[in-house]
Motif scaffolding. Sequence first.
Motif, short mmCIF file in Angstrom:
data_model
loop_
_atom_site.label_atom_id
_atom_site.label_comp_id
_atom_site.label_asym_id
_atom_site.label_seq_id
_atom_site.Cartn_x
_atom_site.Cartn_y
_atom_site.Cartn_z
N VAL A 58 0.91 -1.23 0.05
CA VAL A 58 -0.01 -0.14 -0.17
C VAL A 58 0.76 1.24 -0.12
O VAL A 58 1.49 1.61 1.18
CB VAL A 58 -1.03 -0.02 1.28
CG1 VAL A 58 -1.90 1.29 1.27
CG2 VAL A 58 -1.65 -1.35 1.29
N LEU A 80 -5.24 3.92 11.08
CA LEU A 80 -6.45 3.77 10.15
C LEU A 80 -6.14 2.83 9.09
O LEU A 80 -6.87 1.81 8.81
CB LEU A 80 -6.59 5.13 9.53
CG LEU A 80 -7.93 5.08 8.72
CD1 LEU A 80 -9.07 4.59 9.37
CD2 LEU A 80 -8.23 6.43 8.32
N LEU A 81 -5.02 2.70 8.48
CA LEU A 81 -4.73 1.77 7.34
C LEU A 81 -4.55 0.43 7.88
O LEU A 81 -4.87 -0.38 7.23
CB LEU A 81 -3.27 2.33 6.89
CG LEU A 81 -2.92 1.58 5.33
CD1 LEU A 81 -3.88 1.67 4.53
CD2 LEU A 81 -1.59 1.88 4.91
N ARG A 83 -6.38 -0.85 10.32
CA ARG A 83 -7.48 -1.44 10.41
C ARG A 83 -8.16 -1.51 9.22
O ARG A 83 -8.74 -2.86 9.12
CB ARG A 83 -8.52 -0.43 11.32
CG ARG A 83 -7.95 -0.37 12.65
CD ARG A 83 -8.97 0.40 13.75
NE ARG A 83 -9.00 1.98 13.26
CZ ARG A 83 -8.26 2.85 13.81
NH1 ARG A 83 -7.32 2.45 14.91
NH2 ARG A 83 -8.41 3.87 13.47
N GLN A 84 -7.89 -0.77 8.25
CA GLN A 84 -8.53 -1.16 6.85
C GLN A 84 -8.12 -2.37 6.21
O GLN A 84 -8.86 -2.93 5.43
CB GLN A 84 -8.37 0.28 5.94
CG GLN A 84 -9.28 1.50 6.34
CD GLN A 84 -8.58 2.67 5.50
OE1 GLN A 84 -7.72 2.72 5.15
NE2 GLN A 84 -9.44 3.60 5.73
N THR A 85 -6.94 -2.79 6.48
CA THR A 85 -6.44 -3.71 5.91
C THR A 85 -6.34 -4.94 6.54
O THR A 85 -5.82 -6.29 6.18
CB THR A 85 -4.86 -3.49 5.47
OG1 THR A 85 -4.20 -3.16 6.71
CG2 THR A 85 -4.64 -2.40 4.28
N GLY A 86 -6.91 -5.10 7.86
CA GLY A 86 -7.17 -6.05 8.61
C GLY A 86 -5.96 -6.59 9.38
O GLY A 86 -5.90 -7.93 9.73
N SER A 101 -2.97 2.97 18.88
CA SER A 101 -3.58 2.32 17.88
C SER A 101 -4.49 1.36 17.92
O SER A 101 -5.31 1.18 17.06
CB SER A 101 -2.45 1.85 16.89
OG SER A 101 -1.80 0.66 17.41
#
Length: 371
Positions: A58, A80-81, A83-86, A101
């Motif tokens: 990413v 945030l990234l 969490r978005q990518t699991g 985080s």
Amino acid sequence: MPRVLVDAAAVPADRGALTRYVDGLVAALHRAGAEFVVVCQRTESEHYRRLAPSALVVPGPVAISNRAARLAWEQTGLPLLARQTGAEVIHAPYYSIPLGSGLPTVVTVHDATWFTEPDQHGPRASFFRSATRTAVRHARRVIVPSKATRDELVRVLSADPTRIDVAYHGVDQAQFHPPSEDEIRRAALRFGLHGQSYVAFLGALDPRKNVPNLIRGFAAAVKRLDEPPALVIGGGVHEDDVDAACREVEATVRVVRPGYLRAPDLPGFLGGALVVAFPSRGEGFGLPVLEAMACGAPVLTTHNTSLPEVGGDAVAYTEPDADSIATALGDLLGSPARRGQLREAGLARAREFTWDASAEAHLSSYQRAIE
């Protein structure tokens, strides 16, 4: 295996030791079948996709090329990234970590010399001391590249040793290998040596690398030789102390300073040297020593901090003062048989350090972080 996000956004593009650490780790995590995400500078995204085709790569925002903006993004955009990518774990491979985080964080602390040798670092030292204190206090696990660094963190920061994992670096045997005659010749031509033998140094020119004493010691070691070798100082920037040391030596002593070296030139540069001298005052690991051994170079280094963990009995040792360097280097230059012994021992020693083994140690640390 937990899904980990590796934050490579802070990695410089100069392909120095930190870059080689992250590159080696990412490629080995891919080979190990790990499920992971790499966040990086936009210009580096294709590079990491080639290294780890199975990873989700990413690109970060353009602004993170600026240090202040990157540190701010680390605290907000990175969680945030994740969490978005699991991601289940965040790995920060360079001192600073995101706070708050909500995810377990693992940090790599590369050395403790910011505390033990603050005068050897200059104005950056205060930032890295603060970042290291914060990271060691708040990270779920701390990865270090040597037992010496672990012990120093326990000593200077009262760090909990049960939260520190040792993961030795590896060496890329494809990149760092005994060079062919053609590779040696190309490197020598690039430095303008025209057949002259040389002693090599590779690394940053910050004060703890001890380059001024290397220059003085080298000058004393070769002053009576009929055909003295050159000293080639590869890497880093030209520091005032290095300039001053060069002015001290006689005009007949040749010191070549090519600056940063291209990756394809490194095997020829290291493996073609009579000796690779790395008289550092302190290291978290000492990757140039390992890479020089992998290229079949006889190595001279110091007993300080982690360097004996890397070199073992396969390198020669000196104290860091100029007189000791002169004596030890002179002994090696005068003994082809000893250099040959070190060359063979170093090649065998280097094969013990692999990025695959390092990746396994990292994966174990990630697992401990979520437990």
